[in-house]
Enzyme design. Structure first.
Site, PDB file in Angstrom:
ATOM      1  CB  CYS A   1      25.358  45.534  78.674  1.00  0.00           C
ATOM      2  SG  CYS A   1      24.951  47.106  79.014  1.00  0.00           S
TER       3      CYS A   1
ATOM      4  CB  CYS B   1      22.045  46.287  79.234  1.00  0.00           C
ATOM      5  SG  CYS B   1      22.194  47.374  78.092  1.00  0.00           S
TER       6      CYS B   1
END
Length: 452
Positions: free
Chosen positions: A53, A50
């Site tokens: 993230c 991600c």
């Protein structure tokens, strides 16, 4: 011996400085489910692939350091939700990254900006008591200076306080809740009855009235914002939960021209001077730049301008004439309330199709603007492959037909469309021989029997 100990200390300190996440952010595994109720946890559920993230990771390390330095009881951790998917699913993780504060049986979602300051403030607010006691007027003044919006219950135990505690457990993720005696309140506050619930904001206070304001939870949700805001994409998303229309002056904050500052001042004047008329239905503010508003309206908005947004159904209202003063804005807002103003946009089928087309166009344009070569590769290569395939199919059909005609011509080049004379005679003979009557066939059979 002392030198060796000093070297070990330096090595440890250097390691912690280089890898702060290992020192202050704990990697969590399957055992976390059984041990987490012993402490208050602030957890980042992430996925290794991600991009958001990865962007949050250095901020999360700073959060861990700040919480440890401040002596907070909150422990900071992170969990790879792709490996420990069962635990992530149990906590209701639907996307990445997901930030949750886990306190006893409760799990509070964080939905604010992903900055160190906002995450730490959220953690300290939710980790503390639901209702904070204000024992003195000095403490009240201190809290009021720190927080732009705060809700205060005044009085002794009552059913109203029970409702207040219930709402606090739901909305503590957004704002602060306090309790105080009537003597602690500032001198300018006057109450007709006690117990009461007040909200302090915009350099004033407002008392909750169950008959006029309705459900306490809805009232708190609407009043947790200041009357006039700097609106961005995240704030606009949060305002959608209030059910209010959002009146914004779309300006360029770097532009100091009279027109930009005038519109901003008009909206702020109406927000503060006419609160009693509009605060239940409208939220006021200004937005810097038109990029975000263009994506909502799917159109190029000329700034400065004023737009009223209905975030619940994606409708919007534009003034039919230029807003010159506060009276013009009041007239425009009144026309929206009485239904005479024309609503644009919406969430109908045609608008959804338009939204898909607009988003696709915006994506293509943004890719080509940011990286023309990447855009050519992503969109040019598939189009090129499809074009070659179509060309191959079309040309293959044409070549097969030409080749078949060529072979036919080579085999018998003298054959015409009408056929040769010999072919016609043969066809005629075949027709005559096939036209044999039943009587001739019987006579022929009789002669053969007689011969036998």
């Amino acid at each position: 011996m002392a030198a060796a100990g000093f070297c070990f200390f330096l090595a440890t300190a250097s390691f912690l400085l280089l890898e702060p996440s290992l020192a202050f952010v704990e990697d969590l595994d399957d055992t976390f489910k059984d041990t987490r109720q012993d402490d208050i946890w602030l957890v980042d559920f992430y996925a290794p692939w991600c991009g958001h993230c990865k962007k949050l990771e250095p901020v999360w390390n700073e959060v861990g350091i700040e919480m440890r330095k401040s002596g907070s009881p909150v422990r900071v951790g992170k969990m790879d939700a792709t490996i420990h998917s069962s635990i992530a699913s149990e906590f209701g993780v639907r996307g990445f990254p997901t930030i949750k504060l886990l306190k006893g049986e409760m799990a509070y979602n964080y939905r604010g900006p992903r900055t160190k300051e906002d995450i730490v403030e959220f953690s300290n607010r939710v980790a503390g008591p639901l209702i904070r006691q204000l024992p003195s007027q000095q403490m009240f003044d201190h809290v009021q200076k720190r927080h732009r919006v705060l809700f205060v219950y005044v009085g002794v135990e009552s059913t109203l306080k029970e409702k207040f505690i219930e709402v606090a457990s739901e909305l503590i993720v957004y704002t602060y809740f306090f309790s105080a005696s009537e003597e602690v309140l500032p001198e300018y506050v006057t109450l007709n009855e006690v117990p009461a619930i007040l909200v302090f904001k915009d350099s004033s206070y407002f008392v909750y009235d169950e008959y006029e304001d309705g459900d306490l939870s809805s009232w708190v949700n609407k009043e947790r914002f200041e009357g006039y805001l700097h609106v961005d994409g995240f704030t606009l998303y949060e305002l959608g939960d209030t059910g209010k229309l959002v009146a914004v002056a779309v300006i360029d904050e770097k532009n100091n021209s009279v027109e930009h500052t005038r519109l901003k001042s008009i909206v702020e004047e109406v927000a503060k001077g006419y609160r009693d008329h509009f605060h239940r239905d409208f939220q006021f503010g200004h937005m810097d730049g038109s990029e975000y508003i263009n994506s909502l309206l799917m159109d190029e908005v000329q700034i400065p301008t004023i737009v009223v947004l209905n975030t619940s159904n994606q409708q919007y209202f534009m003034p039919s004439k230029k807003i010159e003063n506060a009276e013009d804005l009041i007239q425009f807002i009144t026309s929206i309330l009485d239904g005479t103003a024309e609503a644009q946009g919406g969430d109908g089928i045609l608008q959804r199709i338009k939204r898909v087309a607009y988003d696709a166009k915006s994506t293509v344009v943004s890719v080509f603007k940011s990286s023309p070569l990447l855009g050519c590769f992503l969109f040019g290569l598939p189009l090129g492959v499809i074009s070659i395939m179509c060309y191959g199919i079309c040309t293959a059909d044409t070549d097969d037909g030409s080749e078949e005609m060529t072979r036919k011509d080579v085999i018998d080049p003298n054959i015409s469309d009408e056929g040769s004379d010999e072919d016609l005679e043969e066809d005629k003979t075949r027709e005559n021989s096939s036209e044999v009557t039943d009587e001739d066939q019987e006579e022929k059979d009789y002669m053969e029997k007689k011969k036998d």
